[in-house]
Enzyme design. Sequence first.
Site, short mmCIF file in Angstrom:
data_model
loop_
_atom_site.label_atom_id
_atom_site.label_comp_id
_atom_site.label_asym_id
_atom_site.label_seq_id
_atom_site.Cartn_x
_atom_site.Cartn_y
_atom_site.Cartn_z
N ASP A 188 0.80 -1.22 0.00
CA ASP A 188 0.00 0.00 0.00
C ASP A 188 0.84 1.28 0.00
OD1 ASP A 188 -2.18 -1.71 0.16
OD2 ASP A 188 -2.12 -1.72 2.35
N GLY A 215 1.45 3.04 -2.55
CA GLY A 215 1.00 3.95 -3.60
C GLY A 215 1.50 3.51 -4.97
N LYS A 216 1.72 2.19 -5.10
CA LYS A 216 2.27 1.64 -6.36
C LYS A 216 1.35 1.96 -7.54
CE LYS A 216 2.24 -2.45 -4.37
NZ LYS A 216 2.00 -2.07 -2.97
N LYS A 261 -0.82 4.28 -8.00
CA LYS A 261 -0.80 5.69 -8.39
C LYS A 261 0.46 6.02 -9.21
CE LYS A 261 0.15 10.21 -6.98
NZ LYS A 261 -0.05 11.36 -6.16
N THR A 290 -5.94 -11.67 3.35
CA THR A 290 -7.09 -10.99 2.73
C THR A 290 -8.20 -11.99 2.39
OG1 THR A 290 -6.18 -11.26 0.52
CG2 THR A 290 -5.59 -9.22 1.68
N ARG A 301 1.81 -28.74 -8.05
CA ARG A 301 1.57 -29.21 -9.42
C ARG A 301 0.16 -29.76 -9.62
NH1 ARG A 301 7.03 -32.49 -9.10
NH2 ARG A 301 6.03 -32.87 -7.10
N THR A 353 2.98 -12.86 2.21
CA THR A 353 2.11 -13.42 1.20
C THR A 353 2.83 -14.62 0.58
OG1 THR A 353 0.63 -12.89 -0.65
CG2 THR A 353 2.86 -11.91 -0.71
N THR A 397 -9.71 -4.85 1.79
CA THR A 397 -10.51 -5.39 2.89
C THR A 397 -11.15 -4.32 3.77
OG1 THR A 397 -8.57 -5.47 4.29
CG2 THR A 397 -9.07 -7.47 3.04
N ARG A 412 -9.81 -2.89 6.17
CA ARG A 412 -9.26 -2.93 7.54
C ARG A 412 -8.38 -1.71 7.81
NH1 ARG A 412 -6.21 -8.59 7.52
NH2 ARG A 412 -5.77 -7.89 5.41
N ARG A 468 -5.18 0.17 8.76
CA ARG A 468 -3.77 -0.22 8.67
C ARG A 468 -3.05 0.23 9.92
NH1 ARG A 468 -3.66 2.40 2.74
NH2 ARG A 468 -4.53 0.69 1.55
P1 GDP Z 1 -0.84 0.36 -3.53
O1 GDP Z 1 -1.43 -0.92 -3.07
O2 GDP Z 1 0.64 0.41 -3.31
O3 GDP Z 1 -1.20 0.72 -4.94
O4 GDP Z 1 -1.45 1.50 -2.58
P2 GDP Z 1 -2.99 1.63 -2.10
O5 GDP Z 1 -3.78 2.15 -3.22
O6 GDP Z 1 -3.45 0.41 -1.44
O7 GDP Z 1 -2.83 2.69 -0.93
C1 GDP Z 1 -2.28 3.95 -1.14
C2 GDP Z 1 -3.32 4.99 -0.70
O8 GDP Z 1 -2.68 6.23 -0.56
C3 GDP Z 1 -4.42 5.19 -1.71
O9 GDP Z 1 -5.60 5.52 -1.03
C4 GDP Z 1 -3.91 6.38 -2.53
O10 GDP Z 1 -4.96 7.12 -3.13
C5 GDP Z 1 -3.23 7.18 -1.47
N1 GDP Z 1 -2.08 7.98 -1.92
C6 GDP Z 1 -1.12 7.67 -2.82
N2 GDP Z 1 -0.19 8.63 -2.87
C7 GDP Z 1 -0.56 9.57 -1.97
C8 GDP Z 1 0.03 10.79 -1.53
O11 GDP Z 1 1.10 11.20 -1.96
N3 GDP Z 1 -0.65 11.49 -0.56
C9 GDP Z 1 -1.82 11.06 -0.03
N4 GDP Z 1 -2.40 11.77 0.90
N5 GDP Z 1 -2.38 9.90 -0.42
C10 GDP Z 1 -1.76 9.16 -1.36
P1 IMO Z 2 -1.00 -4.18 -2.29
O1 IMO Z 2 -0.59 -4.70 -3.65
C1 IMO Z 2 -0.97 -4.71 2.02
C2 IMO Z 2 -1.04 -8.82 3.54
C3 IMO Z 2 -2.30 -9.29 4.25
C4 IMO Z 2 -1.71 -10.34 5.17
C5 IMO Z 2 -0.60 -10.95 4.32
C6 IMO Z 2 -1.02 -12.22 3.58
O2 IMO Z 2 -2.29 -3.46 -2.30
O3 IMO Z 2 0.12 -3.45 -1.65
P2 IMO Z 2 -2.65 -12.84 1.59
O4 IMO Z 2 -4.03 -12.40 1.26
O5 IMO Z 2 -1.65 -12.55 0.54
O6 IMO Z 2 -2.62 -14.28 2.04
O7 IMO Z 2 -2.24 -11.98 2.89
O8 IMO Z 2 -0.24 -9.96 3.37
N1 IMO Z 2 -1.30 -8.28 2.17
C7 IMO Z 2 -1.22 -6.98 1.87
N2 IMO Z 2 -1.00 -5.90 2.65
N3 IMO Z 2 -1.11 -4.56 0.69
C8 IMO Z 2 -1.30 -5.64 -0.12
O9 IMO Z 2 -1.30 -5.54 -1.46
C9 IMO Z 2 -1.41 -6.92 0.48
N4 IMO Z 2 -1.63 -8.16 0.00
C10 IMO Z 2 -1.55 -8.98 1.05
O10 IMO Z 2 -2.91 -8.24 4.95
O11 IMO Z 2 -1.09 -9.72 6.27
MG MG Z 3 -2.95 -1.60 -1.75
#
Ligand code: GDP
Ligand code: IMO
Ligand code: MG
Length: 432
Positions: free
Chosen positions: A14, A16-17, A19, A130, A144, A246, A308, A310, A312
Amino acid sequence: MTKIDVLLGLQWGDEGKGKIVDVLTPDYDVIARFQGGPNAGHTLEFNGIKHVLHIIPSGIFHQNKTNLIGNGVLIEPCIFESEIRALNEKNVDATQNLLISKKAHLILPTHRMMDAANEQAKGNMKIGSTLKGIGPAYTDKIARSGLRVGDILASDFRERFELLKEQHIRMAKTLNFNVDAFCIDGLSLDQYEQRWMASLDTLKQFRFVNSEYYINQCLRENKRVLAEGAQAMMLDIDFGTYPFVTSSNTITAGVCTGLGVAPSSIGKVMGITKAYCTRVGAGPFPTELFDTIGQQLCEQGHEYGATTGRARRCGWIDMPALRYACMINGVTELFVTKADVMNDFDTVNMCVAYDIDGRTTDEIPFEYNTVPIHPQLKPFEGWKQSLQGIKRYADLPKNLRAFLGAIEQQTGVIIAAVSISPDRQDVLFQNK
Ligand code: GDP
Ligand code: IMO
Ligand code: MG
């Protein structure tokens, strides 16, 4: 021949990949996911609208760019179908620019059931999965016995599906899991299976490809390809905080196996980190904050899971973990997101080392999950101002630039850009 660039998370997900991929997509021809599946939630924001992607690569909103789901990815057909539907509602027709590897594995409804059964059996060692079926589907891949996208077209598909399903039901029962009470989205296993089978028709509308040939051909034609990571370094099956990880290789090496490219074809490696740190689910998190500052990060950063919902867990940025991530992934440049979340803070801390058993270390210890780790915190004066409207890196507040400079100095990696809001427009490149 071009090389494939890689973008991945350096923390616990999470970062911000999604984005950043969206922002970089104009520079690329192909965006390819190489691992993970619907456990991912990648958020993109533009024109005041928020989009969350799970299986589909984050380049999908750019027309004329190809998006590829590689062999290393897991596909849950119902979730895939709902993503496609959500895109259609936004007038995005993915059928023309989304390709799917025939070798990508399928998540069956009973994989999701096994995820729940395994978590239940773990008691207080629950991972906080998740529950999308990731662990069980990758388990079947390695054992396999998995089913792949290309298998959908085979005449014995249904037979193989039934065999695997029966095996999962037997396994769940040995774990004392109540199979009859299990439901997904309010549907019983049988009902969900019907939906799952029907959603295969949506999947079949897409082009199934031998993606390893496709990607290598693109590189030979000097096309620019970006590999989009899901999850992150510290959730990697080999180098993350095992067993709280994961079930895939989330690291640069995963690009080679998850897409079929040679190690020598890897180009830039872009690592994403928040200016602080979050984690969702169980497992060690040395810089976690249990006080009002932690709550402030959660609230101001809207730190609620995109998959989910949840909350963080939040804490300070962790340099030993970041240095480890740079080492394992060969990170060539950093992207720092969410700096704006700490605009009000008097002090912003950075963990520069760990104290373990009275000893200072820079290493991630094998006993990461079990020994008490005390972060050594280095304080930085807050910048105490809004970042809204700032368009150039050089115009960022002095105190923020000092903090960013310390990240570069601590990791030995340059920061390519800083993100200061969820919107795609607010990414400031240092050298542009
Ligand atoms: P990812 O899984 O790495 O793609 O990240 P997520 O989308 O799960 O979580 C990143 C969250 O941070 C999202 O709600 C984005 O909209 C938000 N976000 C990304 N970059 C920024 C930033 O520079 N500032 C703020 N305030 N929010 C950001
Ligand atoms: P993105 O790509 C944050 C966490 C789960 C759990 C553990 C295993 O959005 O960054 P799984 O469902 O893979 O068996 O869960 O990994 N988890 C993540 N946490 N961002 C994710 O993906 C996640 N994908 C799995 O919360 O702790
Ligand atoms: Mg994410």
